[in-house]
Design a protein around this motif. Sequence first.
Motif, PDB file in Angstrom:
ATOM      1  N   LYS A   1       0.804  -1.228   0.000  1.00 32.92           N
ATOM      2  CA  LYS A   1       0.000   0.000   0.000  1.00 32.92           C
ATOM      3  C   LYS A   1       0.839   1.280   0.000  1.00 32.92           C
ATOM      4  O   LYS A   1       0.286   2.379  -0.060  1.00 32.92           O
ATOM      5  CB  LYS A   1      -0.912   0.005   1.237  1.00 32.92           C
ATOM      6  N   SER A   2       2.150   1.152   0.066  1.00 33.68           N
ATOM      7  CA  SER A   2       3.013   2.310   0.243  1.00 33.68           C
ATOM      8  C   SER A   2       3.574   2.825  -1.084  1.00 33.68           C
ATOM      9  O   SER A   2       4.231   2.080  -1.818  1.00 33.68           O
ATOM     10  CB  SER A   2       4.177   1.954   1.181  1.00 33.68           C
ATOM     11  N   ASP A   3       3.341   4.072  -1.387  1.00 32.89           N
ATOM     12  CA  ASP A   3       3.900   4.678  -2.599  1.00 32.89           C
ATOM     13  C   ASP A   3       5.424   4.659  -2.560  1.00 32.89           C
ATOM     14  O   ASP A   3       6.081   4.518  -3.597  1.00 32.89           O
ATOM     15  CB  ASP A   3       3.400   6.116  -2.753  1.00 32.89           C
ATOM     16  N   LYS A   4       5.982   4.778  -1.358  1.00 30.42           N
ATOM     17  CA  LYS A   4       7.434   4.768  -1.213  1.00 30.42           C
ATOM     18  C   LYS A   4       8.011   3.450  -1.714  1.00 30.42           C
ATOM     19  O   LYS A   4       8.980   3.426  -2.497  1.00 30.42           O
ATOM     20  CB  LYS A   4       7.797   4.977   0.249  1.00 30.42           C
ATOM     21  N   TYR A   5       7.414   2.340  -1.278  1.00 35.90           N
ATOM     22  CA  TYR A   5       7.934   1.032  -1.683  1.00 35.90           C
ATOM     23  C   TYR A   5       7.598   0.723  -3.137  1.00 35.90           C
ATOM     24  O   TYR A   5       8.381   0.080  -3.839  1.00 35.90           O
ATOM     25  CB  TYR A   5       7.390  -0.055  -0.757  1.00 35.90           C
ATOM     26  N   LEU A   6       6.441   1.158  -3.586  1.00 38.82           N
ATOM     27  CA  LEU A   6       6.079   0.947  -4.982  1.00 38.82           C
ATOM     28  C   LEU A   6       7.020   1.713  -5.901  1.00 38.82           C
ATOM     29  O   LEU A   6       7.371   1.245  -6.985  1.00 38.82           O
ATOM     30  CB  LEU A   6       4.626   1.366  -5.227  1.00 38.82           C
ATOM     31  N   ASN A   7       7.459   2.865  -5.458  1.00 39.95           N
ATOM     32  CA  ASN A   7       8.436   3.617  -6.235  1.00 39.95           C
ATOM     33  C   ASN A   7       9.778   2.890  -6.268  1.00 39.95           C
ATOM     34  O   ASN A   7      10.479   2.901  -7.284  1.00 39.95           O
ATOM     35  CB  ASN A   7       8.625   5.019  -5.642  1.00 39.95           C
ATOM     36  N   THR A   8      10.111   2.245  -5.150  1.00 46.14           N
ATOM     37  CA  THR A   8      11.339   1.440  -5.122  1.00 46.14           C
ATOM     38  C   THR A   8      11.273   0.336  -6.175  1.00 46.14           C
ATOM     39  O   THR A   8      12.259   0.059  -6.862  1.00 46.14           O
ATOM     40  CB  THR A   8      11.543   0.812  -3.727  1.00 46.14           C
ATOM     41  N   PHE A   9      10.090  -0.285  -6.307  1.00 47.53           N
ATOM     42  CA  PHE A   9       9.959  -1.322  -7.323  1.00 47.53           C
ATOM     43  C   PHE A   9      10.115  -0.737  -8.714  1.00 47.53           C
ATOM     44  O   PHE A   9      10.738  -1.360  -9.592  1.00 47.53           O
ATOM     45  CB  PHE A   9       8.608  -2.023  -7.217  1.00 47.53           C
ATOM     46  N   ASN A  10       9.586   0.440  -8.956  1.00 44.79           N
ATOM     47  CA  ASN A  10       9.764   1.081 -10.258  1.00 44.79           C
ATOM     48  C   ASN A  10      11.239   1.319 -10.548  1.00 44.79           C
ATOM     49  O   ASN A  10      11.699   1.186 -11.686  1.00 44.79           O
ATOM     50  CB  ASN A  10       8.996   2.403 -10.307  1.00 44.79           C
ATOM     51  N   GLN A  11      11.995   1.633  -9.510  1.00 48.11           N
ATOM     52  CA  GLN A  11      13.436   1.793  -9.675  1.00 48.11           C
ATOM     53  C   GLN A  11      14.103   0.455 -10.000  1.00 48.11           C
ATOM     54  O   GLN A  11      14.998   0.380 -10.850  1.00 48.11           O
ATOM     55  CB  GLN A  11      14.037   2.408  -8.407  1.00 48.11           C
ATOM     56  N   LEU A  12      13.654  -0.598  -9.321  1.00 42.27           N
ATOM     57  CA  LEU A  12      14.184  -1.935  -9.626  1.00 42.27           C
ATOM     58  C   LEU A  12      13.860  -2.327 -11.060  1.00 42.27           C
ATOM     59  O   LEU A  12      14.680  -2.941 -11.758  1.00 42.27           O
ATOM     60  CB  LEU A  12      13.601  -2.955  -8.649  1.00 42.27           C
ATOM     61  N   ARG A  13      12.655  -1.984 -11.493  1.00 42.07           N
ATOM     62  CA  ARG A  13      12.250  -2.275 -12.864  1.00 42.07           C
ATOM     63  C   ARG A  13      13.187  -1.581 -13.863  1.00 42.07           C
ATOM     64  O   ARG A  13      13.602  -2.160 -14.859  1.00 42.07           O
ATOM     65  CB  ARG A  13      10.807  -1.798 -13.071  1.00 42.07           C
ATOM     66  N   GLN A  14      13.526  -0.331 -13.558  1.00 48.61           N
ATOM     67  CA  GLN A  14      14.412   0.421 -14.446  1.00 48.61           C
ATOM     68  C   GLN A  14      15.815  -0.180 -14.465  1.00 48.61           C
ATOM     69  O   GLN A  14      16.449  -0.278 -15.522  1.00 48.61           O
ATOM     70  CB  GLN A  14      14.477   1.887 -14.001  1.00 48.61           C
ATOM     71  N   ILE A  15      16.305  -0.586 -13.287  1.00 46.42           N
ATOM     72  CA  ILE A  15      17.627  -1.222 -13.230  1.00 46.42           C
ATOM     73  C   ILE A  15      17.647  -2.477 -14.103  1.00 46.42           C
ATOM     74  O   ILE A  15      18.595  -2.708 -14.865  1.00 46.42           O
ATOM     75  CB  ILE A  15      17.982  -1.569 -11.772  1.00 46.42           C
ATOM     76  N   SER A  16      16.579  -3.287 -13.986  1.00 50.66           N
ATOM     77  CA  SER A  16      16.504  -4.516 -14.771  1.00 50.66           C
ATOM     78  C   SER A  16      16.499  -4.222 -16.266  1.00 50.66           C
ATOM     79  O   SER A  16      17.181  -4.889 -17.053  1.00 50.66           O
ATOM     80  CB  SER A  16      15.238  -5.289 -14.382  1.00 50.66           C
ATOM     81  N   ARG A  17      15.724  -3.214 -16.668  1.00 49.23           N
ATOM     82  CA  ARG A  17      15.675  -2.861 -18.088  1.00 49.23           C
ATOM     83  C   ARG A  17      17.039  -2.413 -18.600  1.00 49.23           C
ATOM     84  O   ARG A  17      17.456  -2.771 -19.711  1.00 49.23           O
ATOM     85  CB  ARG A  17      14.637  -1.761 -18.303  1.00 49.23           C
ATOM     86  N   ASN A  18      17.727  -1.617 -17.791  1.00 50.29           N
ATOM     87  CA  ASN A  18      19.060  -1.148 -18.198  1.00 50.29           C
ATOM     88  C   ASN A  18      19.999  -2.322 -18.447  1.00 50.29           C
ATOM     89  O   ASN A  18      20.749  -2.345 -19.425  1.00 50.29           O
ATOM     90  CB  ASN A  18      19.656  -0.242 -17.107  1.00 50.29           C
ATOM     91  N   ILE A  19      19.966  -3.294 -17.542  1.00 58.61           N
ATOM     92  CA  ILE A  19      20.864  -4.450 -17.653  1.00 58.61           C
ATOM     93  C   ILE A  19      20.482  -5.320 -18.845  1.00 58.61           C
ATOM     94  O   ILE A  19      21.342  -5.774 -19.608  1.00 58.61           O
ATOM     95  CB  ILE A  19      20.843  -5.269 -16.351  1.00 58.61           C
ATOM     96  N   CYS A  20      19.169  -5.555 -19.023  1.00 56.30           N
ATOM     97  CA  CYS A  20      18.727  -6.406 -20.129  1.00 56.30           C
ATOM     98  C   CYS A  20      19.039  -5.769 -21.474  1.00 56.30           C
ATOM     99  O   CYS A  20      19.401  -6.460 -22.440  1.00 56.30           O
ATOM    100  CB  CYS A  20      17.234  -6.690 -20.014  1.00 56.30           C
ATOM    101  N   GLU A  21      18.893  -4.453 -21.570  1.00 50.48           N
ATOM    102  CA  GLU A  21      19.201  -3.774 -22.829  1.00 50.48           C
ATOM    103  C   GLU A  21      20.694  -3.822 -23.131  1.00 50.48           C
ATOM    104  O   GLU A  21      21.107  -3.950 -24.284  1.00 50.48           O
ATOM    105  CB  GLU A  21      18.719  -2.321 -22.763  1.00 50.48           C
ATOM    106  N   ALA A  22      21.519  -3.759 -22.075  1.00 46.89           N
ATOM    107  CA  ALA A  22      22.968  -3.842 -22.267  1.00 46.89           C
ATOM    108  C   ALA A  22      23.427  -5.289 -22.458  1.00 46.89           C
ATOM    109  O   ALA A  22      24.487  -5.551 -23.024  1.00 46.89           O
ATOM    110  CB  ALA A  22      23.687  -3.229 -21.072  1.00 46.89           C
ATOM    111  N   GLY A  23      22.604  -6.241 -21.977  1.00 50.29           N
ATOM    112  CA  GLY A  23      22.976  -7.647 -22.067  1.00 50.29           C
ATOM    113  C   GLY A  23      23.990  -8.060 -21.040  1.00 50.29           C
ATOM    114  O   GLY A  23      24.532  -9.174 -21.076  1.00 50.29           O
ATOM    115  N   LYS A  24      24.265  -7.176 -20.100  1.00 49.66           N
ATOM    116  CA  LYS A  24      25.236  -7.448 -19.041  1.00 49.66           C
ATOM    117  C   LYS A  24      25.125  -6.319 -18.021  1.00 49.66           C
ATOM    118  O   LYS A  24      24.338  -5.386 -18.186  1.00 49.66           O
ATOM    119  CB  LYS A  24      26.661  -7.489 -19.605  1.00 49.66           C
TER     120      LYS A  24
END
Length: 629
Positions: A597-620
Motif C-alpha cells: 500500500k506504500s507509494d514509497k515502496y512501490l516507487n522502489t519497485f519502479n526503480q528496480l524495474r528500471q535497473i533490470s531494463r538497463n541491464i537487459c538492454e545492455a545484455g550485461k
Amino acid sequence: MMSSASRIVAQTPKQFNKFINLNTRYLATQAAVNVKKHEAKENKESASFTMNIFRGQAQMDQVIPFPKALSQDQSETLQMTISPLEKVFSEINDPVKNDEISDLDEKTRQAFWDLGAFSIQVPEQYGGLGFCNTQYCRLVEIVGSNDLGVGIILGAHQSIGFKGILLYGTPEQKQKYLTRVSNGEYAAFALTEPSFGSDASAVKCRAVKSSDGSHYVLNGSKLWISNGGWANIFTVFAKVPMKNTKTGEIEEKVTAFIVDRAFDGVTSGPPEHKMGIKCSNTAAIYFEDVKVPAENLLGAEGEGFKIAMNILNNGRFGMAAALSGTMQRCIKQAVEHANQRVQFGKKIREFGGIQEKIARMAMLQYVTQSLAYMISGNMDLGSQEYQLEAAISKVFASDSAWWVCDESIQILGGMGYMKDAGLERVMRDLRIFRIFEGTNDILRLFVALTGIQYAGSHLKELQKAFKNPTANLGLIFGEAAKRATKAVGLGPTPSFANLVHPSLAESANMTGKSIETFGQTVEGCLIKYGRGIVDEQFILNRLAQSAIDTYTSAVVLSRASKAMNEKTPTAEHEMVMAKTWCTEAASRTKYNLKVVKSDKYLNTFNQLRQISRNICEAGKCPQQTPLGF
C-alpha cells in the motif's frame, strides 16, 4: 431514506466505499434485517482457508481440528510397512553410488518393486497397496530422509505418472494400465515441451482424430520428462482440433492421452546430465505419427489442461512430505555436530548464533511436516478444495528445505562442504524442487491471482446489484454493514481463539488480525488496479507471501493445539514453536501488506524495474569498474 440511498448507490467499488462512508450508521442498522437472507442465497462460498482470507474471512473447517485421517487398521498397516522400507534404504539402497553412476542398479530397483513402493496408492484389486494419502505421506517422508533421487523416481511414477489414470481413467483403462504400473512397468507424466516451461496452455504437441474416429495421430515432443527413458506408459498432453459448439469454428484444445511405448513412433532421447537427483532418469520423448487408440483418451477432449493441473495439485503434498524428511536428516546431522564440536572452550550448541539457526531449522521442518499431513488428511476426509494449500506446501517446503540444508552445511563449516559429509549431494538434489512441477515463482502468482479472483467475484456481485439496487437491497446492505462497522471500529476481527488451546489464544488473535488486514488490502488492490492487478507482480508476490505466512500460522496452531489437548510428550515444545512462528509470520505479513500500500515502496519497485531494463538492454551489467575501464 431508502430511495435516497438507492440514488446514491454507484456502480463501481470506489464509489461504493464513498457511499458507505456517508451512510455508515444507517447501513449498520438496516443490515440486520437483510444480511441473513443474503447469506442464504450466497452460492460462491469456498471451504478453503486460503481462498477465504482473500475476503478477510477465517474459514476454519479444513484447518481445525487437525485432521485425523487414519483408522486403527490403516495405522497398523502403515507401521508394518515402515520397517521394511527403512530396511531397503539401510541395507540395499546406496545414495552415494546412485549419484556416482547416475542410475539405480537392478537389485535396488527390484527391492522397491517387491516392497510395493511403486504402487502405494493403487487399489489392491490392481496389485497395489491401496494406501490413502496420509499413509503415502508418511512413507514418502521416509524416502525423502534417505535419497531424494529415489524419491523422484517413485514420485514421477505414481504421484504424477499414472495419477491421471487413477483419477480420470475408465474402469477398462484402470484394469489395463494400473496392473502394469504395479508390476514392474514405469509411468511418466509428459507435459513440458521445448517451446514452453510454465505456460502449460502453450502446448505444441498435436493429436488429430482419424476420419473413422478409431484413433488419434500424435506428433510432437516432450522435454525433461522424469522416468522418460524408462517408462512404458505415458500420460501425454496434446492439442486436438475441435469444433466450437457456439461459433462453429475449429479450435485446438489441450487433451490428455494414455500413450504406450509399444505404439509405433514413440522414442526417447538419451538421459539428461543434471546437477542433482542424478539416479533418476530424465529424457526427452518424441512422438512421430503415433496412432493412439480412441479408447486411450483420458477424460474428454479439451479437458487436458484441467486434468494436468488437477494431477499436479493432487500430488503436491507429497513433495512437502519428502522434504520434511530431508530436513529432518539435515537437522540431525547439524545437531550431532553442534553437540560434539568444541570452540573457544564450549560446545558450539551453546552459542546464540548456532541456537538461532537450529531453532529456525526446526520450525521450518515443523511447519512443512504440518502442511503435508494437514493437506493429505483433508484430502482423505473428502476435501475437494486444496489447490491453493497444495501450492503453498510445495513453495514453502522447497524454499525451506534449501535453507535448512544450507544452514546445516554452515553449522558443519568446512566439514559440511566436503563430499563425505553428504550434504553437498542433498543440496544438489534439492535445487530442482523450486523449479519443477510448477516453479515457485509461478505458484506464488497462482496463489495470489486465484485468491484475488475469488475475492473479486464478490465485488462483481455487488457491481451487478448496483444496476438494480431496489431488487438487491439485501446484498447491498449486508455488505455495506460489514464494511461500515469496520469503518467505525465496531466490526469484529476474524477470530478463532476459541478453537485453539488456551495457551495459543494470543497467537490465534494475531493471525486473525493478519486475516483482517489481508482482506482489506486485497480489496484495496482490486479497487486501485482492477484487472490490471495481473501485471503487478511486485504486489502479487507480497500478497502470496502474506497468504503463505497466514495459512502456515493457522496450520501450526491447529497441530500444536492437538498436541496440547492430547498432552503428548512434545506438546510444550510444539507450543513454543507455534507461538514463535505465528509472531514472526504476523510481523512479516504486517510488513508485506504495508509495502503493497506504500507509494514509497512501490516507487522502489519502479526503480528496480528500471535497473533490470538497463541491464537487459545492455545484455550485461552496464557499469564499468571504478577504474573507468
